[in-house]
Design a protein around this motif. Structure first.
Motif, short mmCIF file in Angstrom:
data_model
loop_
_atom_site.label_atom_id
_atom_site.label_comp_id
_atom_site.label_asym_id
_atom_site.label_seq_id
_atom_site.Cartn_x
_atom_site.Cartn_y
_atom_site.Cartn_z
N LEU A 1 132.89 -47.28 36.20
CA LEU A 1 131.59 -48.03 36.33
C LEU A 1 132.74 -49.25 37.97
O LEU A 1 133.07 -49.18 37.90
N GLN A 2 130.99 -48.99 37.80
CA GLN A 2 130.26 -49.70 39.29
C GLN A 2 129.45 -50.62 39.82
O GLN A 2 128.55 -51.00 39.20
N PRO A 3 129.51 -52.35 40.16
CA PRO A 3 129.04 -53.53 40.85
C PRO A 3 128.31 -52.28 41.74
O PRO A 3 128.44 -52.30 42.48
N VAL B 1 129.92 -38.43 42.74
CA VAL B 1 128.20 -38.13 42.58
C VAL B 1 127.86 -39.73 41.81
O VAL B 1 128.74 -39.88 40.88
N GLY B 2 127.19 -40.59 41.93
CA GLY B 2 126.92 -41.67 41.56
C GLY B 2 125.32 -42.33 40.93
O GLY B 2 124.35 -41.70 41.95
N VAL B 3 124.77 -42.55 39.87
CA VAL B 3 123.15 -43.22 39.74
C VAL B 3 124.00 -44.98 39.56
O VAL B 3 124.71 -45.22 38.90
N GLY B 4 122.75 -45.70 39.28
CA GLY B 4 122.39 -47.19 39.03
C GLY B 4 121.51 -47.50 39.07
O GLY B 4 120.04 -46.90 39.10
N VAL B 5 121.33 -49.05 39.00
CA VAL B 5 119.94 -49.52 38.04
C VAL B 5 120.38 -50.94 39.17
O VAL B 5 121.20 -51.78 39.16
N VAL C 1 127.08 -45.77 37.77
CA VAL C 1 128.07 -45.27 36.93
C VAL C 1 128.55 -44.09 38.08
O VAL C 1 127.51 -43.36 38.75
N GLU C 2 129.64 -43.89 38.92
CA GLU C 2 129.94 -42.44 39.51
C GLU C 2 130.54 -41.75 38.82
O GLU C 2 132.33 -41.64 38.14
N TYR C 3 131.42 -40.67 39.12
CA TYR C 3 132.05 -39.28 38.87
C TYR C 3 132.23 -38.89 39.62
O TYR C 3 131.55 -38.36 40.64
N GLU C 4 133.94 -39.24 39.61
CA GLU C 4 134.35 -38.88 41.23
C GLU C 4 135.82 -38.44 41.36
O GLU C 4 136.63 -38.26 40.18
#
Length: 275
Positions: A70-72, A267-271, A54-57
């Motif tokens: 949401l980003q793959p 800013v982005g985070v993911g698994v 998930v990115e906040y941009e």
């Protein structure tokens, strides 16, 4: 850097030397940098990672509107000693360590362009939709030491809408050799007039339709930026990653009526699950 400082790549070398300090061992990344995903865990052959972030941009370059998206995440990779070939969503590329201190990369990427609807507040109305296009991305990193603690980085993006160049320095934190840890890069970004005007120019037709003043952006310095990358193995198969960037525009870009903000940030985070 169409929507990123980050990502991507240069030329295949015919000769490869394996240095003792980087001899291939289990779970050893091609280079120990968290900004470069490596799902091979030190092994030749196929590897596959699949995840979601998930990115906040900002909504578009120069926008003062922000949102979540949401980003793959992940890639299909094939490793042959010091070379990795990969397909990652909208990029097909190669990455190779040609000796202990040089990493070269090359990729064909896809640029989605910009649409009037990217601005919920209507700031792009009358500017028209930009066509989707392919871009060639070339990158080289030169480490100062064999443990890749510090390096120089350069990146060239070239396509049907001009050229962009990035030059900077980076530092890695942590002693891991599996591609996890923390990384920071400080960069300066330059663009030619064609690339600059695709993002920030307003031609006569657009000016008449949008009411914005006609604007021609010169080639030269685009911005200064800083980007941060983080990567961590939760266990053998699950990987957590994060990234953040801040790009401060030059005065020429800030003077454009499209640039409603002096900066761009993300800013982005993911698994990712590694098969």
């Amino acid at each position: 850097m169409r929507k990123a400082l980050v990502s991507t790549l240069l030329f295949i070398s015919c000769s490869v030397t394996v240095q003792p300090g980087f001899a291939q061992t289990s779970n050893t990344a091609l280079v120990p940098l968290p900004s470069l995903d490596d799902f091979t865990q030190g092994q030749n052959g196929w590897s596959f990672g699949l995840g979601l972030g998930v990115e906040y941009e900002t909504a578009y370059e120069g926008s003062d509107e922000f949102g979540f998206e949401l980003q793959p995440a992940g890639a299909i990779q094939w490793r042959n000693d010091n070379h990795i070939y990969y397909f990652a969503g909208e990029a097909l590329g190669w990455r190779g360590r040609v000796n202990e201190n040089w990493l070269l990369e090359g990729a064909l990427g896809f640029d989605e362009g910009r649409e009037e609807g990217d601005s919920d507040d209507g700031y792009l109305d009358g500017l028209g939709d930009q066509d989707e296009s392919f871009e060639l991305v070339f990158q080289a990193r030169r480490a100062f030491t064999s443990d890749w603690r510090y390096w120089l980085v350069s990146r060239i993006v070239s396509g049907g809408d001009g050229n962009l160049g990035l030059f900077g320095v980076g530092r890695r934190f942590g002693d891991q050799v599996d591609g996890t840890g923390h990384e920071v890069n400080l960069v300066a970004v330059f663009h030619d007039s064609e690339y600059a005007n695709k993002g920030f120019g307003v031609n006569a037709t657009q000016a008449q339709a949008s009411g914005l003043p006609e604007t021609d952006v010169d080639s030269g310095l685009r911005s200064f930026g800083i980007d941060y990358s983080f990567r961590h193995y939760i266990n053998k198969n699950w990987q957590l990653y994060g990234e953040a960037l801040f790009e401060y525009y030059s005065s020429d870009v800030r003077d454009s009526p499209i640039a409603r903000s002096d900066y761009e940030t993300e800013v982005g985070v993911g698994v990712i699950y590694i098969f």
